[in-house]
Design an enzyme around this catalytic site. Structure first.
Site, PDB file in Angstrom:
ATOM      1  CD  GLN A  12      81.286  79.051  23.812  1.00 57.83           C
ATOM      2  OE1 GLN A  12      80.198  78.868  24.347  1.00 57.83           O
ATOM      3  NE2 GLN A  12      81.757  80.255  23.579  1.00 57.83           N
ATOM      4  CE1 TYR A 141      70.628  75.664  26.324  1.00 59.69           C
ATOM      5  CE2 TYR A 141      70.051  77.936  26.812  1.00 59.69           C
ATOM      6  CZ  TYR A 141      70.969  76.911  26.803  1.00 59.69           C
ATOM      7  OH  TYR A 141      72.241  77.136  27.285  1.00 59.69           O
TER       8      TYR A 141
HETATM    9  C1  AKB Z   1      72.845  80.294  24.104  1.00 59.80           C
HETATM   10  O1  AKB Z   1      72.877  81.378  23.493  1.00 59.80           O
HETATM   11  O2  AKB Z   1      72.035  79.390  23.860  1.00 59.80           O
HETATM   12  C2  AKB Z   1      73.816  80.097  25.235  1.00 59.80           C
HETATM   13  C3  AKB Z   1      73.223  80.479  26.551  1.00 59.80           C
HETATM   14  C4  AKB Z   1      73.112  81.907  26.939  1.00 59.80           C
HETATM   15  O3  AKB Z   1      72.822  79.640  27.289  1.00 59.80           O
HETATM   16  N1  AKB Z   1      75.023  80.831  24.987  1.00 59.80           N
END
Ligand code: AKB
Length: 316
Positions: A12, A141
């Site tokens: 993206q 994440y």
């Molecule tokens: C996600 O939603 O994982 C990303 C971010 C905020 O890092 N867009």
């Protein structure tokens, strides 16, 4: 003039970053790399190589042969995808980052990689989230992003590597769609507004998250790359944001342009839990102070531009 290698160039951010970097530094000075082949788009209109970021040897060879002096490491799995497959996220996000840092150390490259609002967790102050604060994320994440910020600081402190990064909020763009993120609803809603006149949000009404329009995000990357290192007290990673809204507010902004537009809700518990663990609104004042971060788009200005561009793209 910089010579830049970009990983994840078809993602993206990468797909628009390539255009921005090639217009700033020259087409032949930006090597786009990705695990997939570009059929069309910016990456195909200049130097391109296939690269799996877990392959350190190939990364080194490509950067060396290109004569790169800068590495922009963009390849990563986003938050919702990482939650679905935590081991893959660890291997790709951390393995890729370690390889990119090591290649940069070996070849003495300036280094940029994005962190995220995902680097914060439920115990972080939710409003006016400071630059330096508690970071105990509850997602894979987020764990990757905090570890990444620390690793980049480590390479700066131990090896003097010129590492720089920002904590991006949700990014909204009309070029490449995001995939597997929590903030993706704020992109999808514009497509569906034009295609169907309505949108069903997987994020609940009242859930605030930080957001930014892609042109501001790209300018922020270039401004930070070019920032005077003597002025940088922080490096990895600066809070940046342009707006904070919840689903009914973006819907209201779209309604100003498409009066019949309707929003409904069907909450996805996984992505909602991730959103609930993130801040409502972060404080970008350190980025403003240390390197002059600014954003040109607010919600309504972004909505007008998004709808204008998507109408052309979708033939509406
Ligand atoms: C996600 O939603 O994982 C990303 C971010 C905020 O890092 N867009």
């Amino acid at each position: 003039m910089k010579k830049i290698i970009v990983t994840g160039a078809l993602g993206q951010i990468g797909s628009e970053l390539i255009t921005k970097l090639r217009s700033e530094y020259g087409v032949d000075n930006v090597l786009a790399t990705d695990i997939r082949h570009p059929n069309t788009g910016a990456a195909a209109r200049g130097p391109f190589e296939i690269l799996d970021v877990t392959d350190a040897k190939k990364m080194h060879t490509l950067a060396n042969d290109f004569g790169a002096d800068t590495m922009m490491h963009m390849a990563a799995l986003l938050s919702a995808k990482a939650e679905e497959n935590p081991m893959l996220a660890w291997n790709l996000n951390m393995g890729g980052l370690m390889n990119a840092l090591e290649v940069s150390r070996e070849l003495n490259l300036q280094f940029f990689t994005p962190s995220s609002i995902g680097a914060f967790g439920p115990s972080t102050p939710k409003k006016g989230t400071p630059q330096d604060t508690l970071q105990r994320p509850t997602t894979m994440y987020g764990v990757n992003k905090v570890a990444g910020e620390l690793l980049c600081d480590y390479y700066f402190n131990k090896y003097g590597l010129d590492t720089r990064g920002v904590r991006f909020p949700g990014l909204i763009s009309n070029v490449a769609k995001p995939g597997g993120g929590t903030t993706d609803y704020a992109v999808d809603i514009y497509y569906k507004a034009l295609e169907e006149g309505k949108y069903t949000s997987y994020i609940a009404e009242g859930t605030y998250m930080d957001m930014m329009y892609m042109p501001d995000a790209l300018q922020a990357i270039v401004d930070l790359l070019e920032a005077d290192p003597a002025k940088l007290v922080h490096r990895n990673a600066f809070n940046v944001t342009a707006m904070s809204f919840e689903p009914s507010e973006i819907a209201a902004s779209i309604k100003k342009q498409i009066p019949d537009f309707e929003i409904a809700y069907e909450v996805d518990p996984i992505r909602q839990a991730i959103a609930d663990s993130w801040p409502d609104a972060i404080d970008p004042s350190t980025a403003i102070k240390e390197w002059g971060f600014k954003a040109a788009y607010n919600l309504d200005k972004m909505t007008i531009d998004m709808l204008e561009k998507l109408k052309i793209k979708l033939n509406k």
